[in-house]
Design an enzyme around this catalytic site. Sequence first.
Site, PDB file in Angstrom:
ATOM      1  N   ASP A  58      -2.251  11.808  -1.340  1.00  0.00           N
ATOM      2  CA  ASP A  58      -1.417  10.626  -1.547  1.00  0.00           C
ATOM      3  C   ASP A  58      -1.712  10.136  -2.959  1.00  0.00           C
ATOM      4  O   ASP A  58      -2.775   9.585  -3.229  1.00  0.00           O
ATOM      5  CB  ASP A  58      -1.757   9.555  -0.494  1.00  0.00           C
ATOM      6  CG  ASP A  58      -0.855   8.318  -0.621  1.00  0.00           C
ATOM      7  OD1 ASP A  58      -0.328   8.069  -1.727  1.00  0.00           O
ATOM      8  OD2 ASP A  58      -0.696   7.591   0.384  1.00  0.00           O
ATOM      9  N   LYS A  68       6.044   1.826  -4.684  1.00  0.00           N
ATOM     10  CA  LYS A  68       5.052   1.220  -5.575  1.00  0.00           C
ATOM     11  C   LYS A  68       5.380   1.536  -7.043  1.00  0.00           C
ATOM     12  O   LYS A  68       6.434   1.166  -7.507  1.00  0.00           O
ATOM     13  CB  LYS A  68       3.663   1.671  -5.145  1.00  0.00           C
ATOM     14  CG  LYS A  68       3.424   1.609  -3.611  1.00  0.00           C
ATOM     15  CD  LYS A  68       3.387   0.201  -3.065  1.00  0.00           C
ATOM     16  CE  LYS A  68       3.368   0.141  -1.541  1.00  0.00           C
ATOM     17  NZ  LYS A  68       2.317   0.876  -0.876  1.00  0.00           N
ATOM     18  N   ARG A  83      23.172  11.980   5.608  1.00  0.00           N
ATOM     19  CA  ARG A  83      21.818  12.147   6.168  1.00  0.00           C
ATOM     20  C   ARG A  83      21.230  13.502   5.777  1.00  0.00           C
ATOM     21  O   ARG A  83      20.037  13.639   5.571  1.00  0.00           O
ATOM     22  CB  ARG A  83      21.810  11.987   7.697  1.00  0.00           C
ATOM     23  CG  ARG A  83      20.432  12.325   8.309  1.00  0.00           C
ATOM     24  CD  ARG A  83      20.179  11.689   9.670  1.00  0.00           C
ATOM     25  NE  ARG A  83      21.289  11.812  10.576  1.00  0.00           N
ATOM     26  CZ  ARG A  83      21.648  12.950  11.192  1.00  0.00           C
ATOM     27  NH1 ARG A  83      20.969  14.055  11.001  1.00  0.00           N
ATOM     28  NH2 ARG A  83      22.691  12.969  12.006  1.00  0.00           N
ATOM     29  N   TYR A  93      -5.041   4.096   2.737  1.00  0.00           N
ATOM     30  CA  TYR A  93      -4.134   2.984   3.017  1.00  0.00           C
ATOM     31  C   TYR A  93      -4.190   2.677   4.522  1.00  0.00           C
ATOM     32  O   TYR A  93      -4.011   3.567   5.351  1.00  0.00           O
ATOM     33  CB  TYR A  93      -2.716   3.354   2.580  1.00  0.00           C
ATOM     34  CG  TYR A  93      -1.655   2.397   3.040  1.00  0.00           C
ATOM     35  CD1 TYR A  93      -1.724   1.048   2.714  1.00  0.00           C
ATOM     36  CD2 TYR A  93      -0.587   2.820   3.816  1.00  0.00           C
ATOM     37  CE1 TYR A  93      -0.755   0.158   3.143  1.00  0.00           C
ATOM     38  CE2 TYR A  93       0.391   1.940   4.251  1.00  0.00           C
ATOM     39  CZ  TYR A  93       0.298   0.616   3.910  1.00  0.00           C
ATOM     40  OH  TYR A  93       1.251  -0.257   4.350  1.00  0.00           O
TER      41      TYR A  93
HETATM   42  C1  LIG Z   1       2.188   1.424   0.394  1.00  0.00           C
HETATM   43  C2  LIG Z   1       1.464   2.694   0.575  1.00  0.00           C
HETATM   44  C3  LIG Z   1       1.868   3.615   1.555  1.00  0.00           C
HETATM   45  C4  LIG Z   1       3.005   3.335   2.510  1.00  0.00           C
HETATM   46  O1  LIG Z   1       4.238   3.234   1.862  1.00  0.00           O
HETATM   47  P1  LIG Z   1       5.450   2.388   2.495  1.00  0.00           P
HETATM   48  O2  LIG Z   1       6.572   2.642   1.544  1.00  0.00           O
HETATM   49  O3  LIG Z   1       5.007   0.975   2.564  1.00  0.00           O
HETATM   50  O4  LIG Z   1       5.705   2.945   3.844  1.00  0.00           O
HETATM   51  C5  LIG Z   1       1.179   4.804   1.633  1.00  0.00           C
HETATM   52  N1  LIG Z   1       0.138   5.088   0.817  1.00  0.00           N
HETATM   53  C6  LIG Z   1      -0.279   4.225  -0.127  1.00  0.00           C
HETATM   54  C7  LIG Z   1      -1.437   4.586  -0.997  1.00  0.00           C
HETATM   55  C8  LIG Z   1       0.360   3.002  -0.283  1.00  0.00           C
HETATM   56  O5  LIG Z   1      -0.075   2.132  -1.200  1.00  0.00           O
END
Ligand SMILES: *Cc1c(COP(=O)(O)O)cnc(C)c1O
Length: 373
Positions: free
Chosen positions: A171, A196, A47, A99
Amino acid sequence: MHIQTRLVHNGGGPDPATGSVAPPLHLSTTFERSEDGGYARGYVYTRMHNPNRDALELCLMNLDGGQESVAFSSGTAAIVALFHALEPGTHAVLGEDLYFGTAKSLRALLEPWGVKLTFVDATDPARVKAALTPQTKLVFVESPSNPFLKITDLAALAEIAHKGGARLAVDNTFATPVLQRPLDLGADAVVYATTKYLNGHSDALGGAAIFKANDAFAQKVRMIQGLGGGVPSPFDCWLLLRGLRTLPLRMREHCANAARVAQYLESHRAISAVHYPGLENHPGHAIAQRQMSGGFGGMVSAQVKGGRDGALAAVAKAKVFVRATSLGGVESLIEHRASSEGPGTRTPDDLLRISVGIEHADDLLEDLKQMLA
Ligand SMILES: *Cc1c(COP(=O)(O)O)cnc(C)c1O
């Protein structure tokens, strides 16, 4: 060395112990003490630290040119940790096209804890500036944003945030470090849903926060990682490092295919609007051209003339495109975005969000043609 070369060798070369070319996977949760009671090799408990996670964090840190990098079990965990590192009683300004899950998590978890949130149209820097208060410690935006692919001038926002005594966090999930490097544009932190594009194969959930400086704020996020415990598994780190080897290659194909899809949809009579920053008539095109390089990403949104029914009918006919939420995998996905977001959605009900994959563009256009016929 070029990013493409560095990523291919991202594990740091063959394993010194065995010569294995692919990196070993360290599943052990615990590590041996030396006879003197210390931990001579630096590892104690997974962890807190793990060799696969260390390798991933180092790779992500170098990709964005940061000084610290903290990996999490999801993009959401990374974003929540970033806000958790603010003190109760502080304030954050966020882009309103964000998001859906980010706004949902922060409203549910951080607002009751004492971080005030203000959502504004971040494409207009004057609105961000006007929303700053003496308590504002963080400005948080996506560019391109979700689901409208809006473009925010990150350098302008960094200047506004810094003048107001706040940090800028971006982000960068849609753009990836291959197309856009926010830290070079003045941002203080970058976050990713590595779920992603960075992983790219729709098979590992993950997130990360990368910091320009290894300061007290970055170290607080590091502390939240270890004490909060939202860490990625060694295998997910391994998968992610493997996915990253082909990131530049995949992004080239995503961008080229998305440009074809956007152009095709723009000329289609069943479509009323296409949102893609690579289109010359996109309001953020000039800024995107300046702050992105190598393409405009693989995400396209389109509004269908037939409204909600027309949009749902089109999706129902998908053959090559997969009807699913999420994005950034090699396979093309299409979704009726308002349905995915559910109650509280701000997304118009005629909007389809498309994650353009790396199939042959002709097959994608053919599928769209029959879907919209
Ligand atoms: C999918 C996504 C998130 C969240 O990510 P998770 O791995 O699903 O928690 C945050 N920001 C953007 C732009 C995303 O596409």
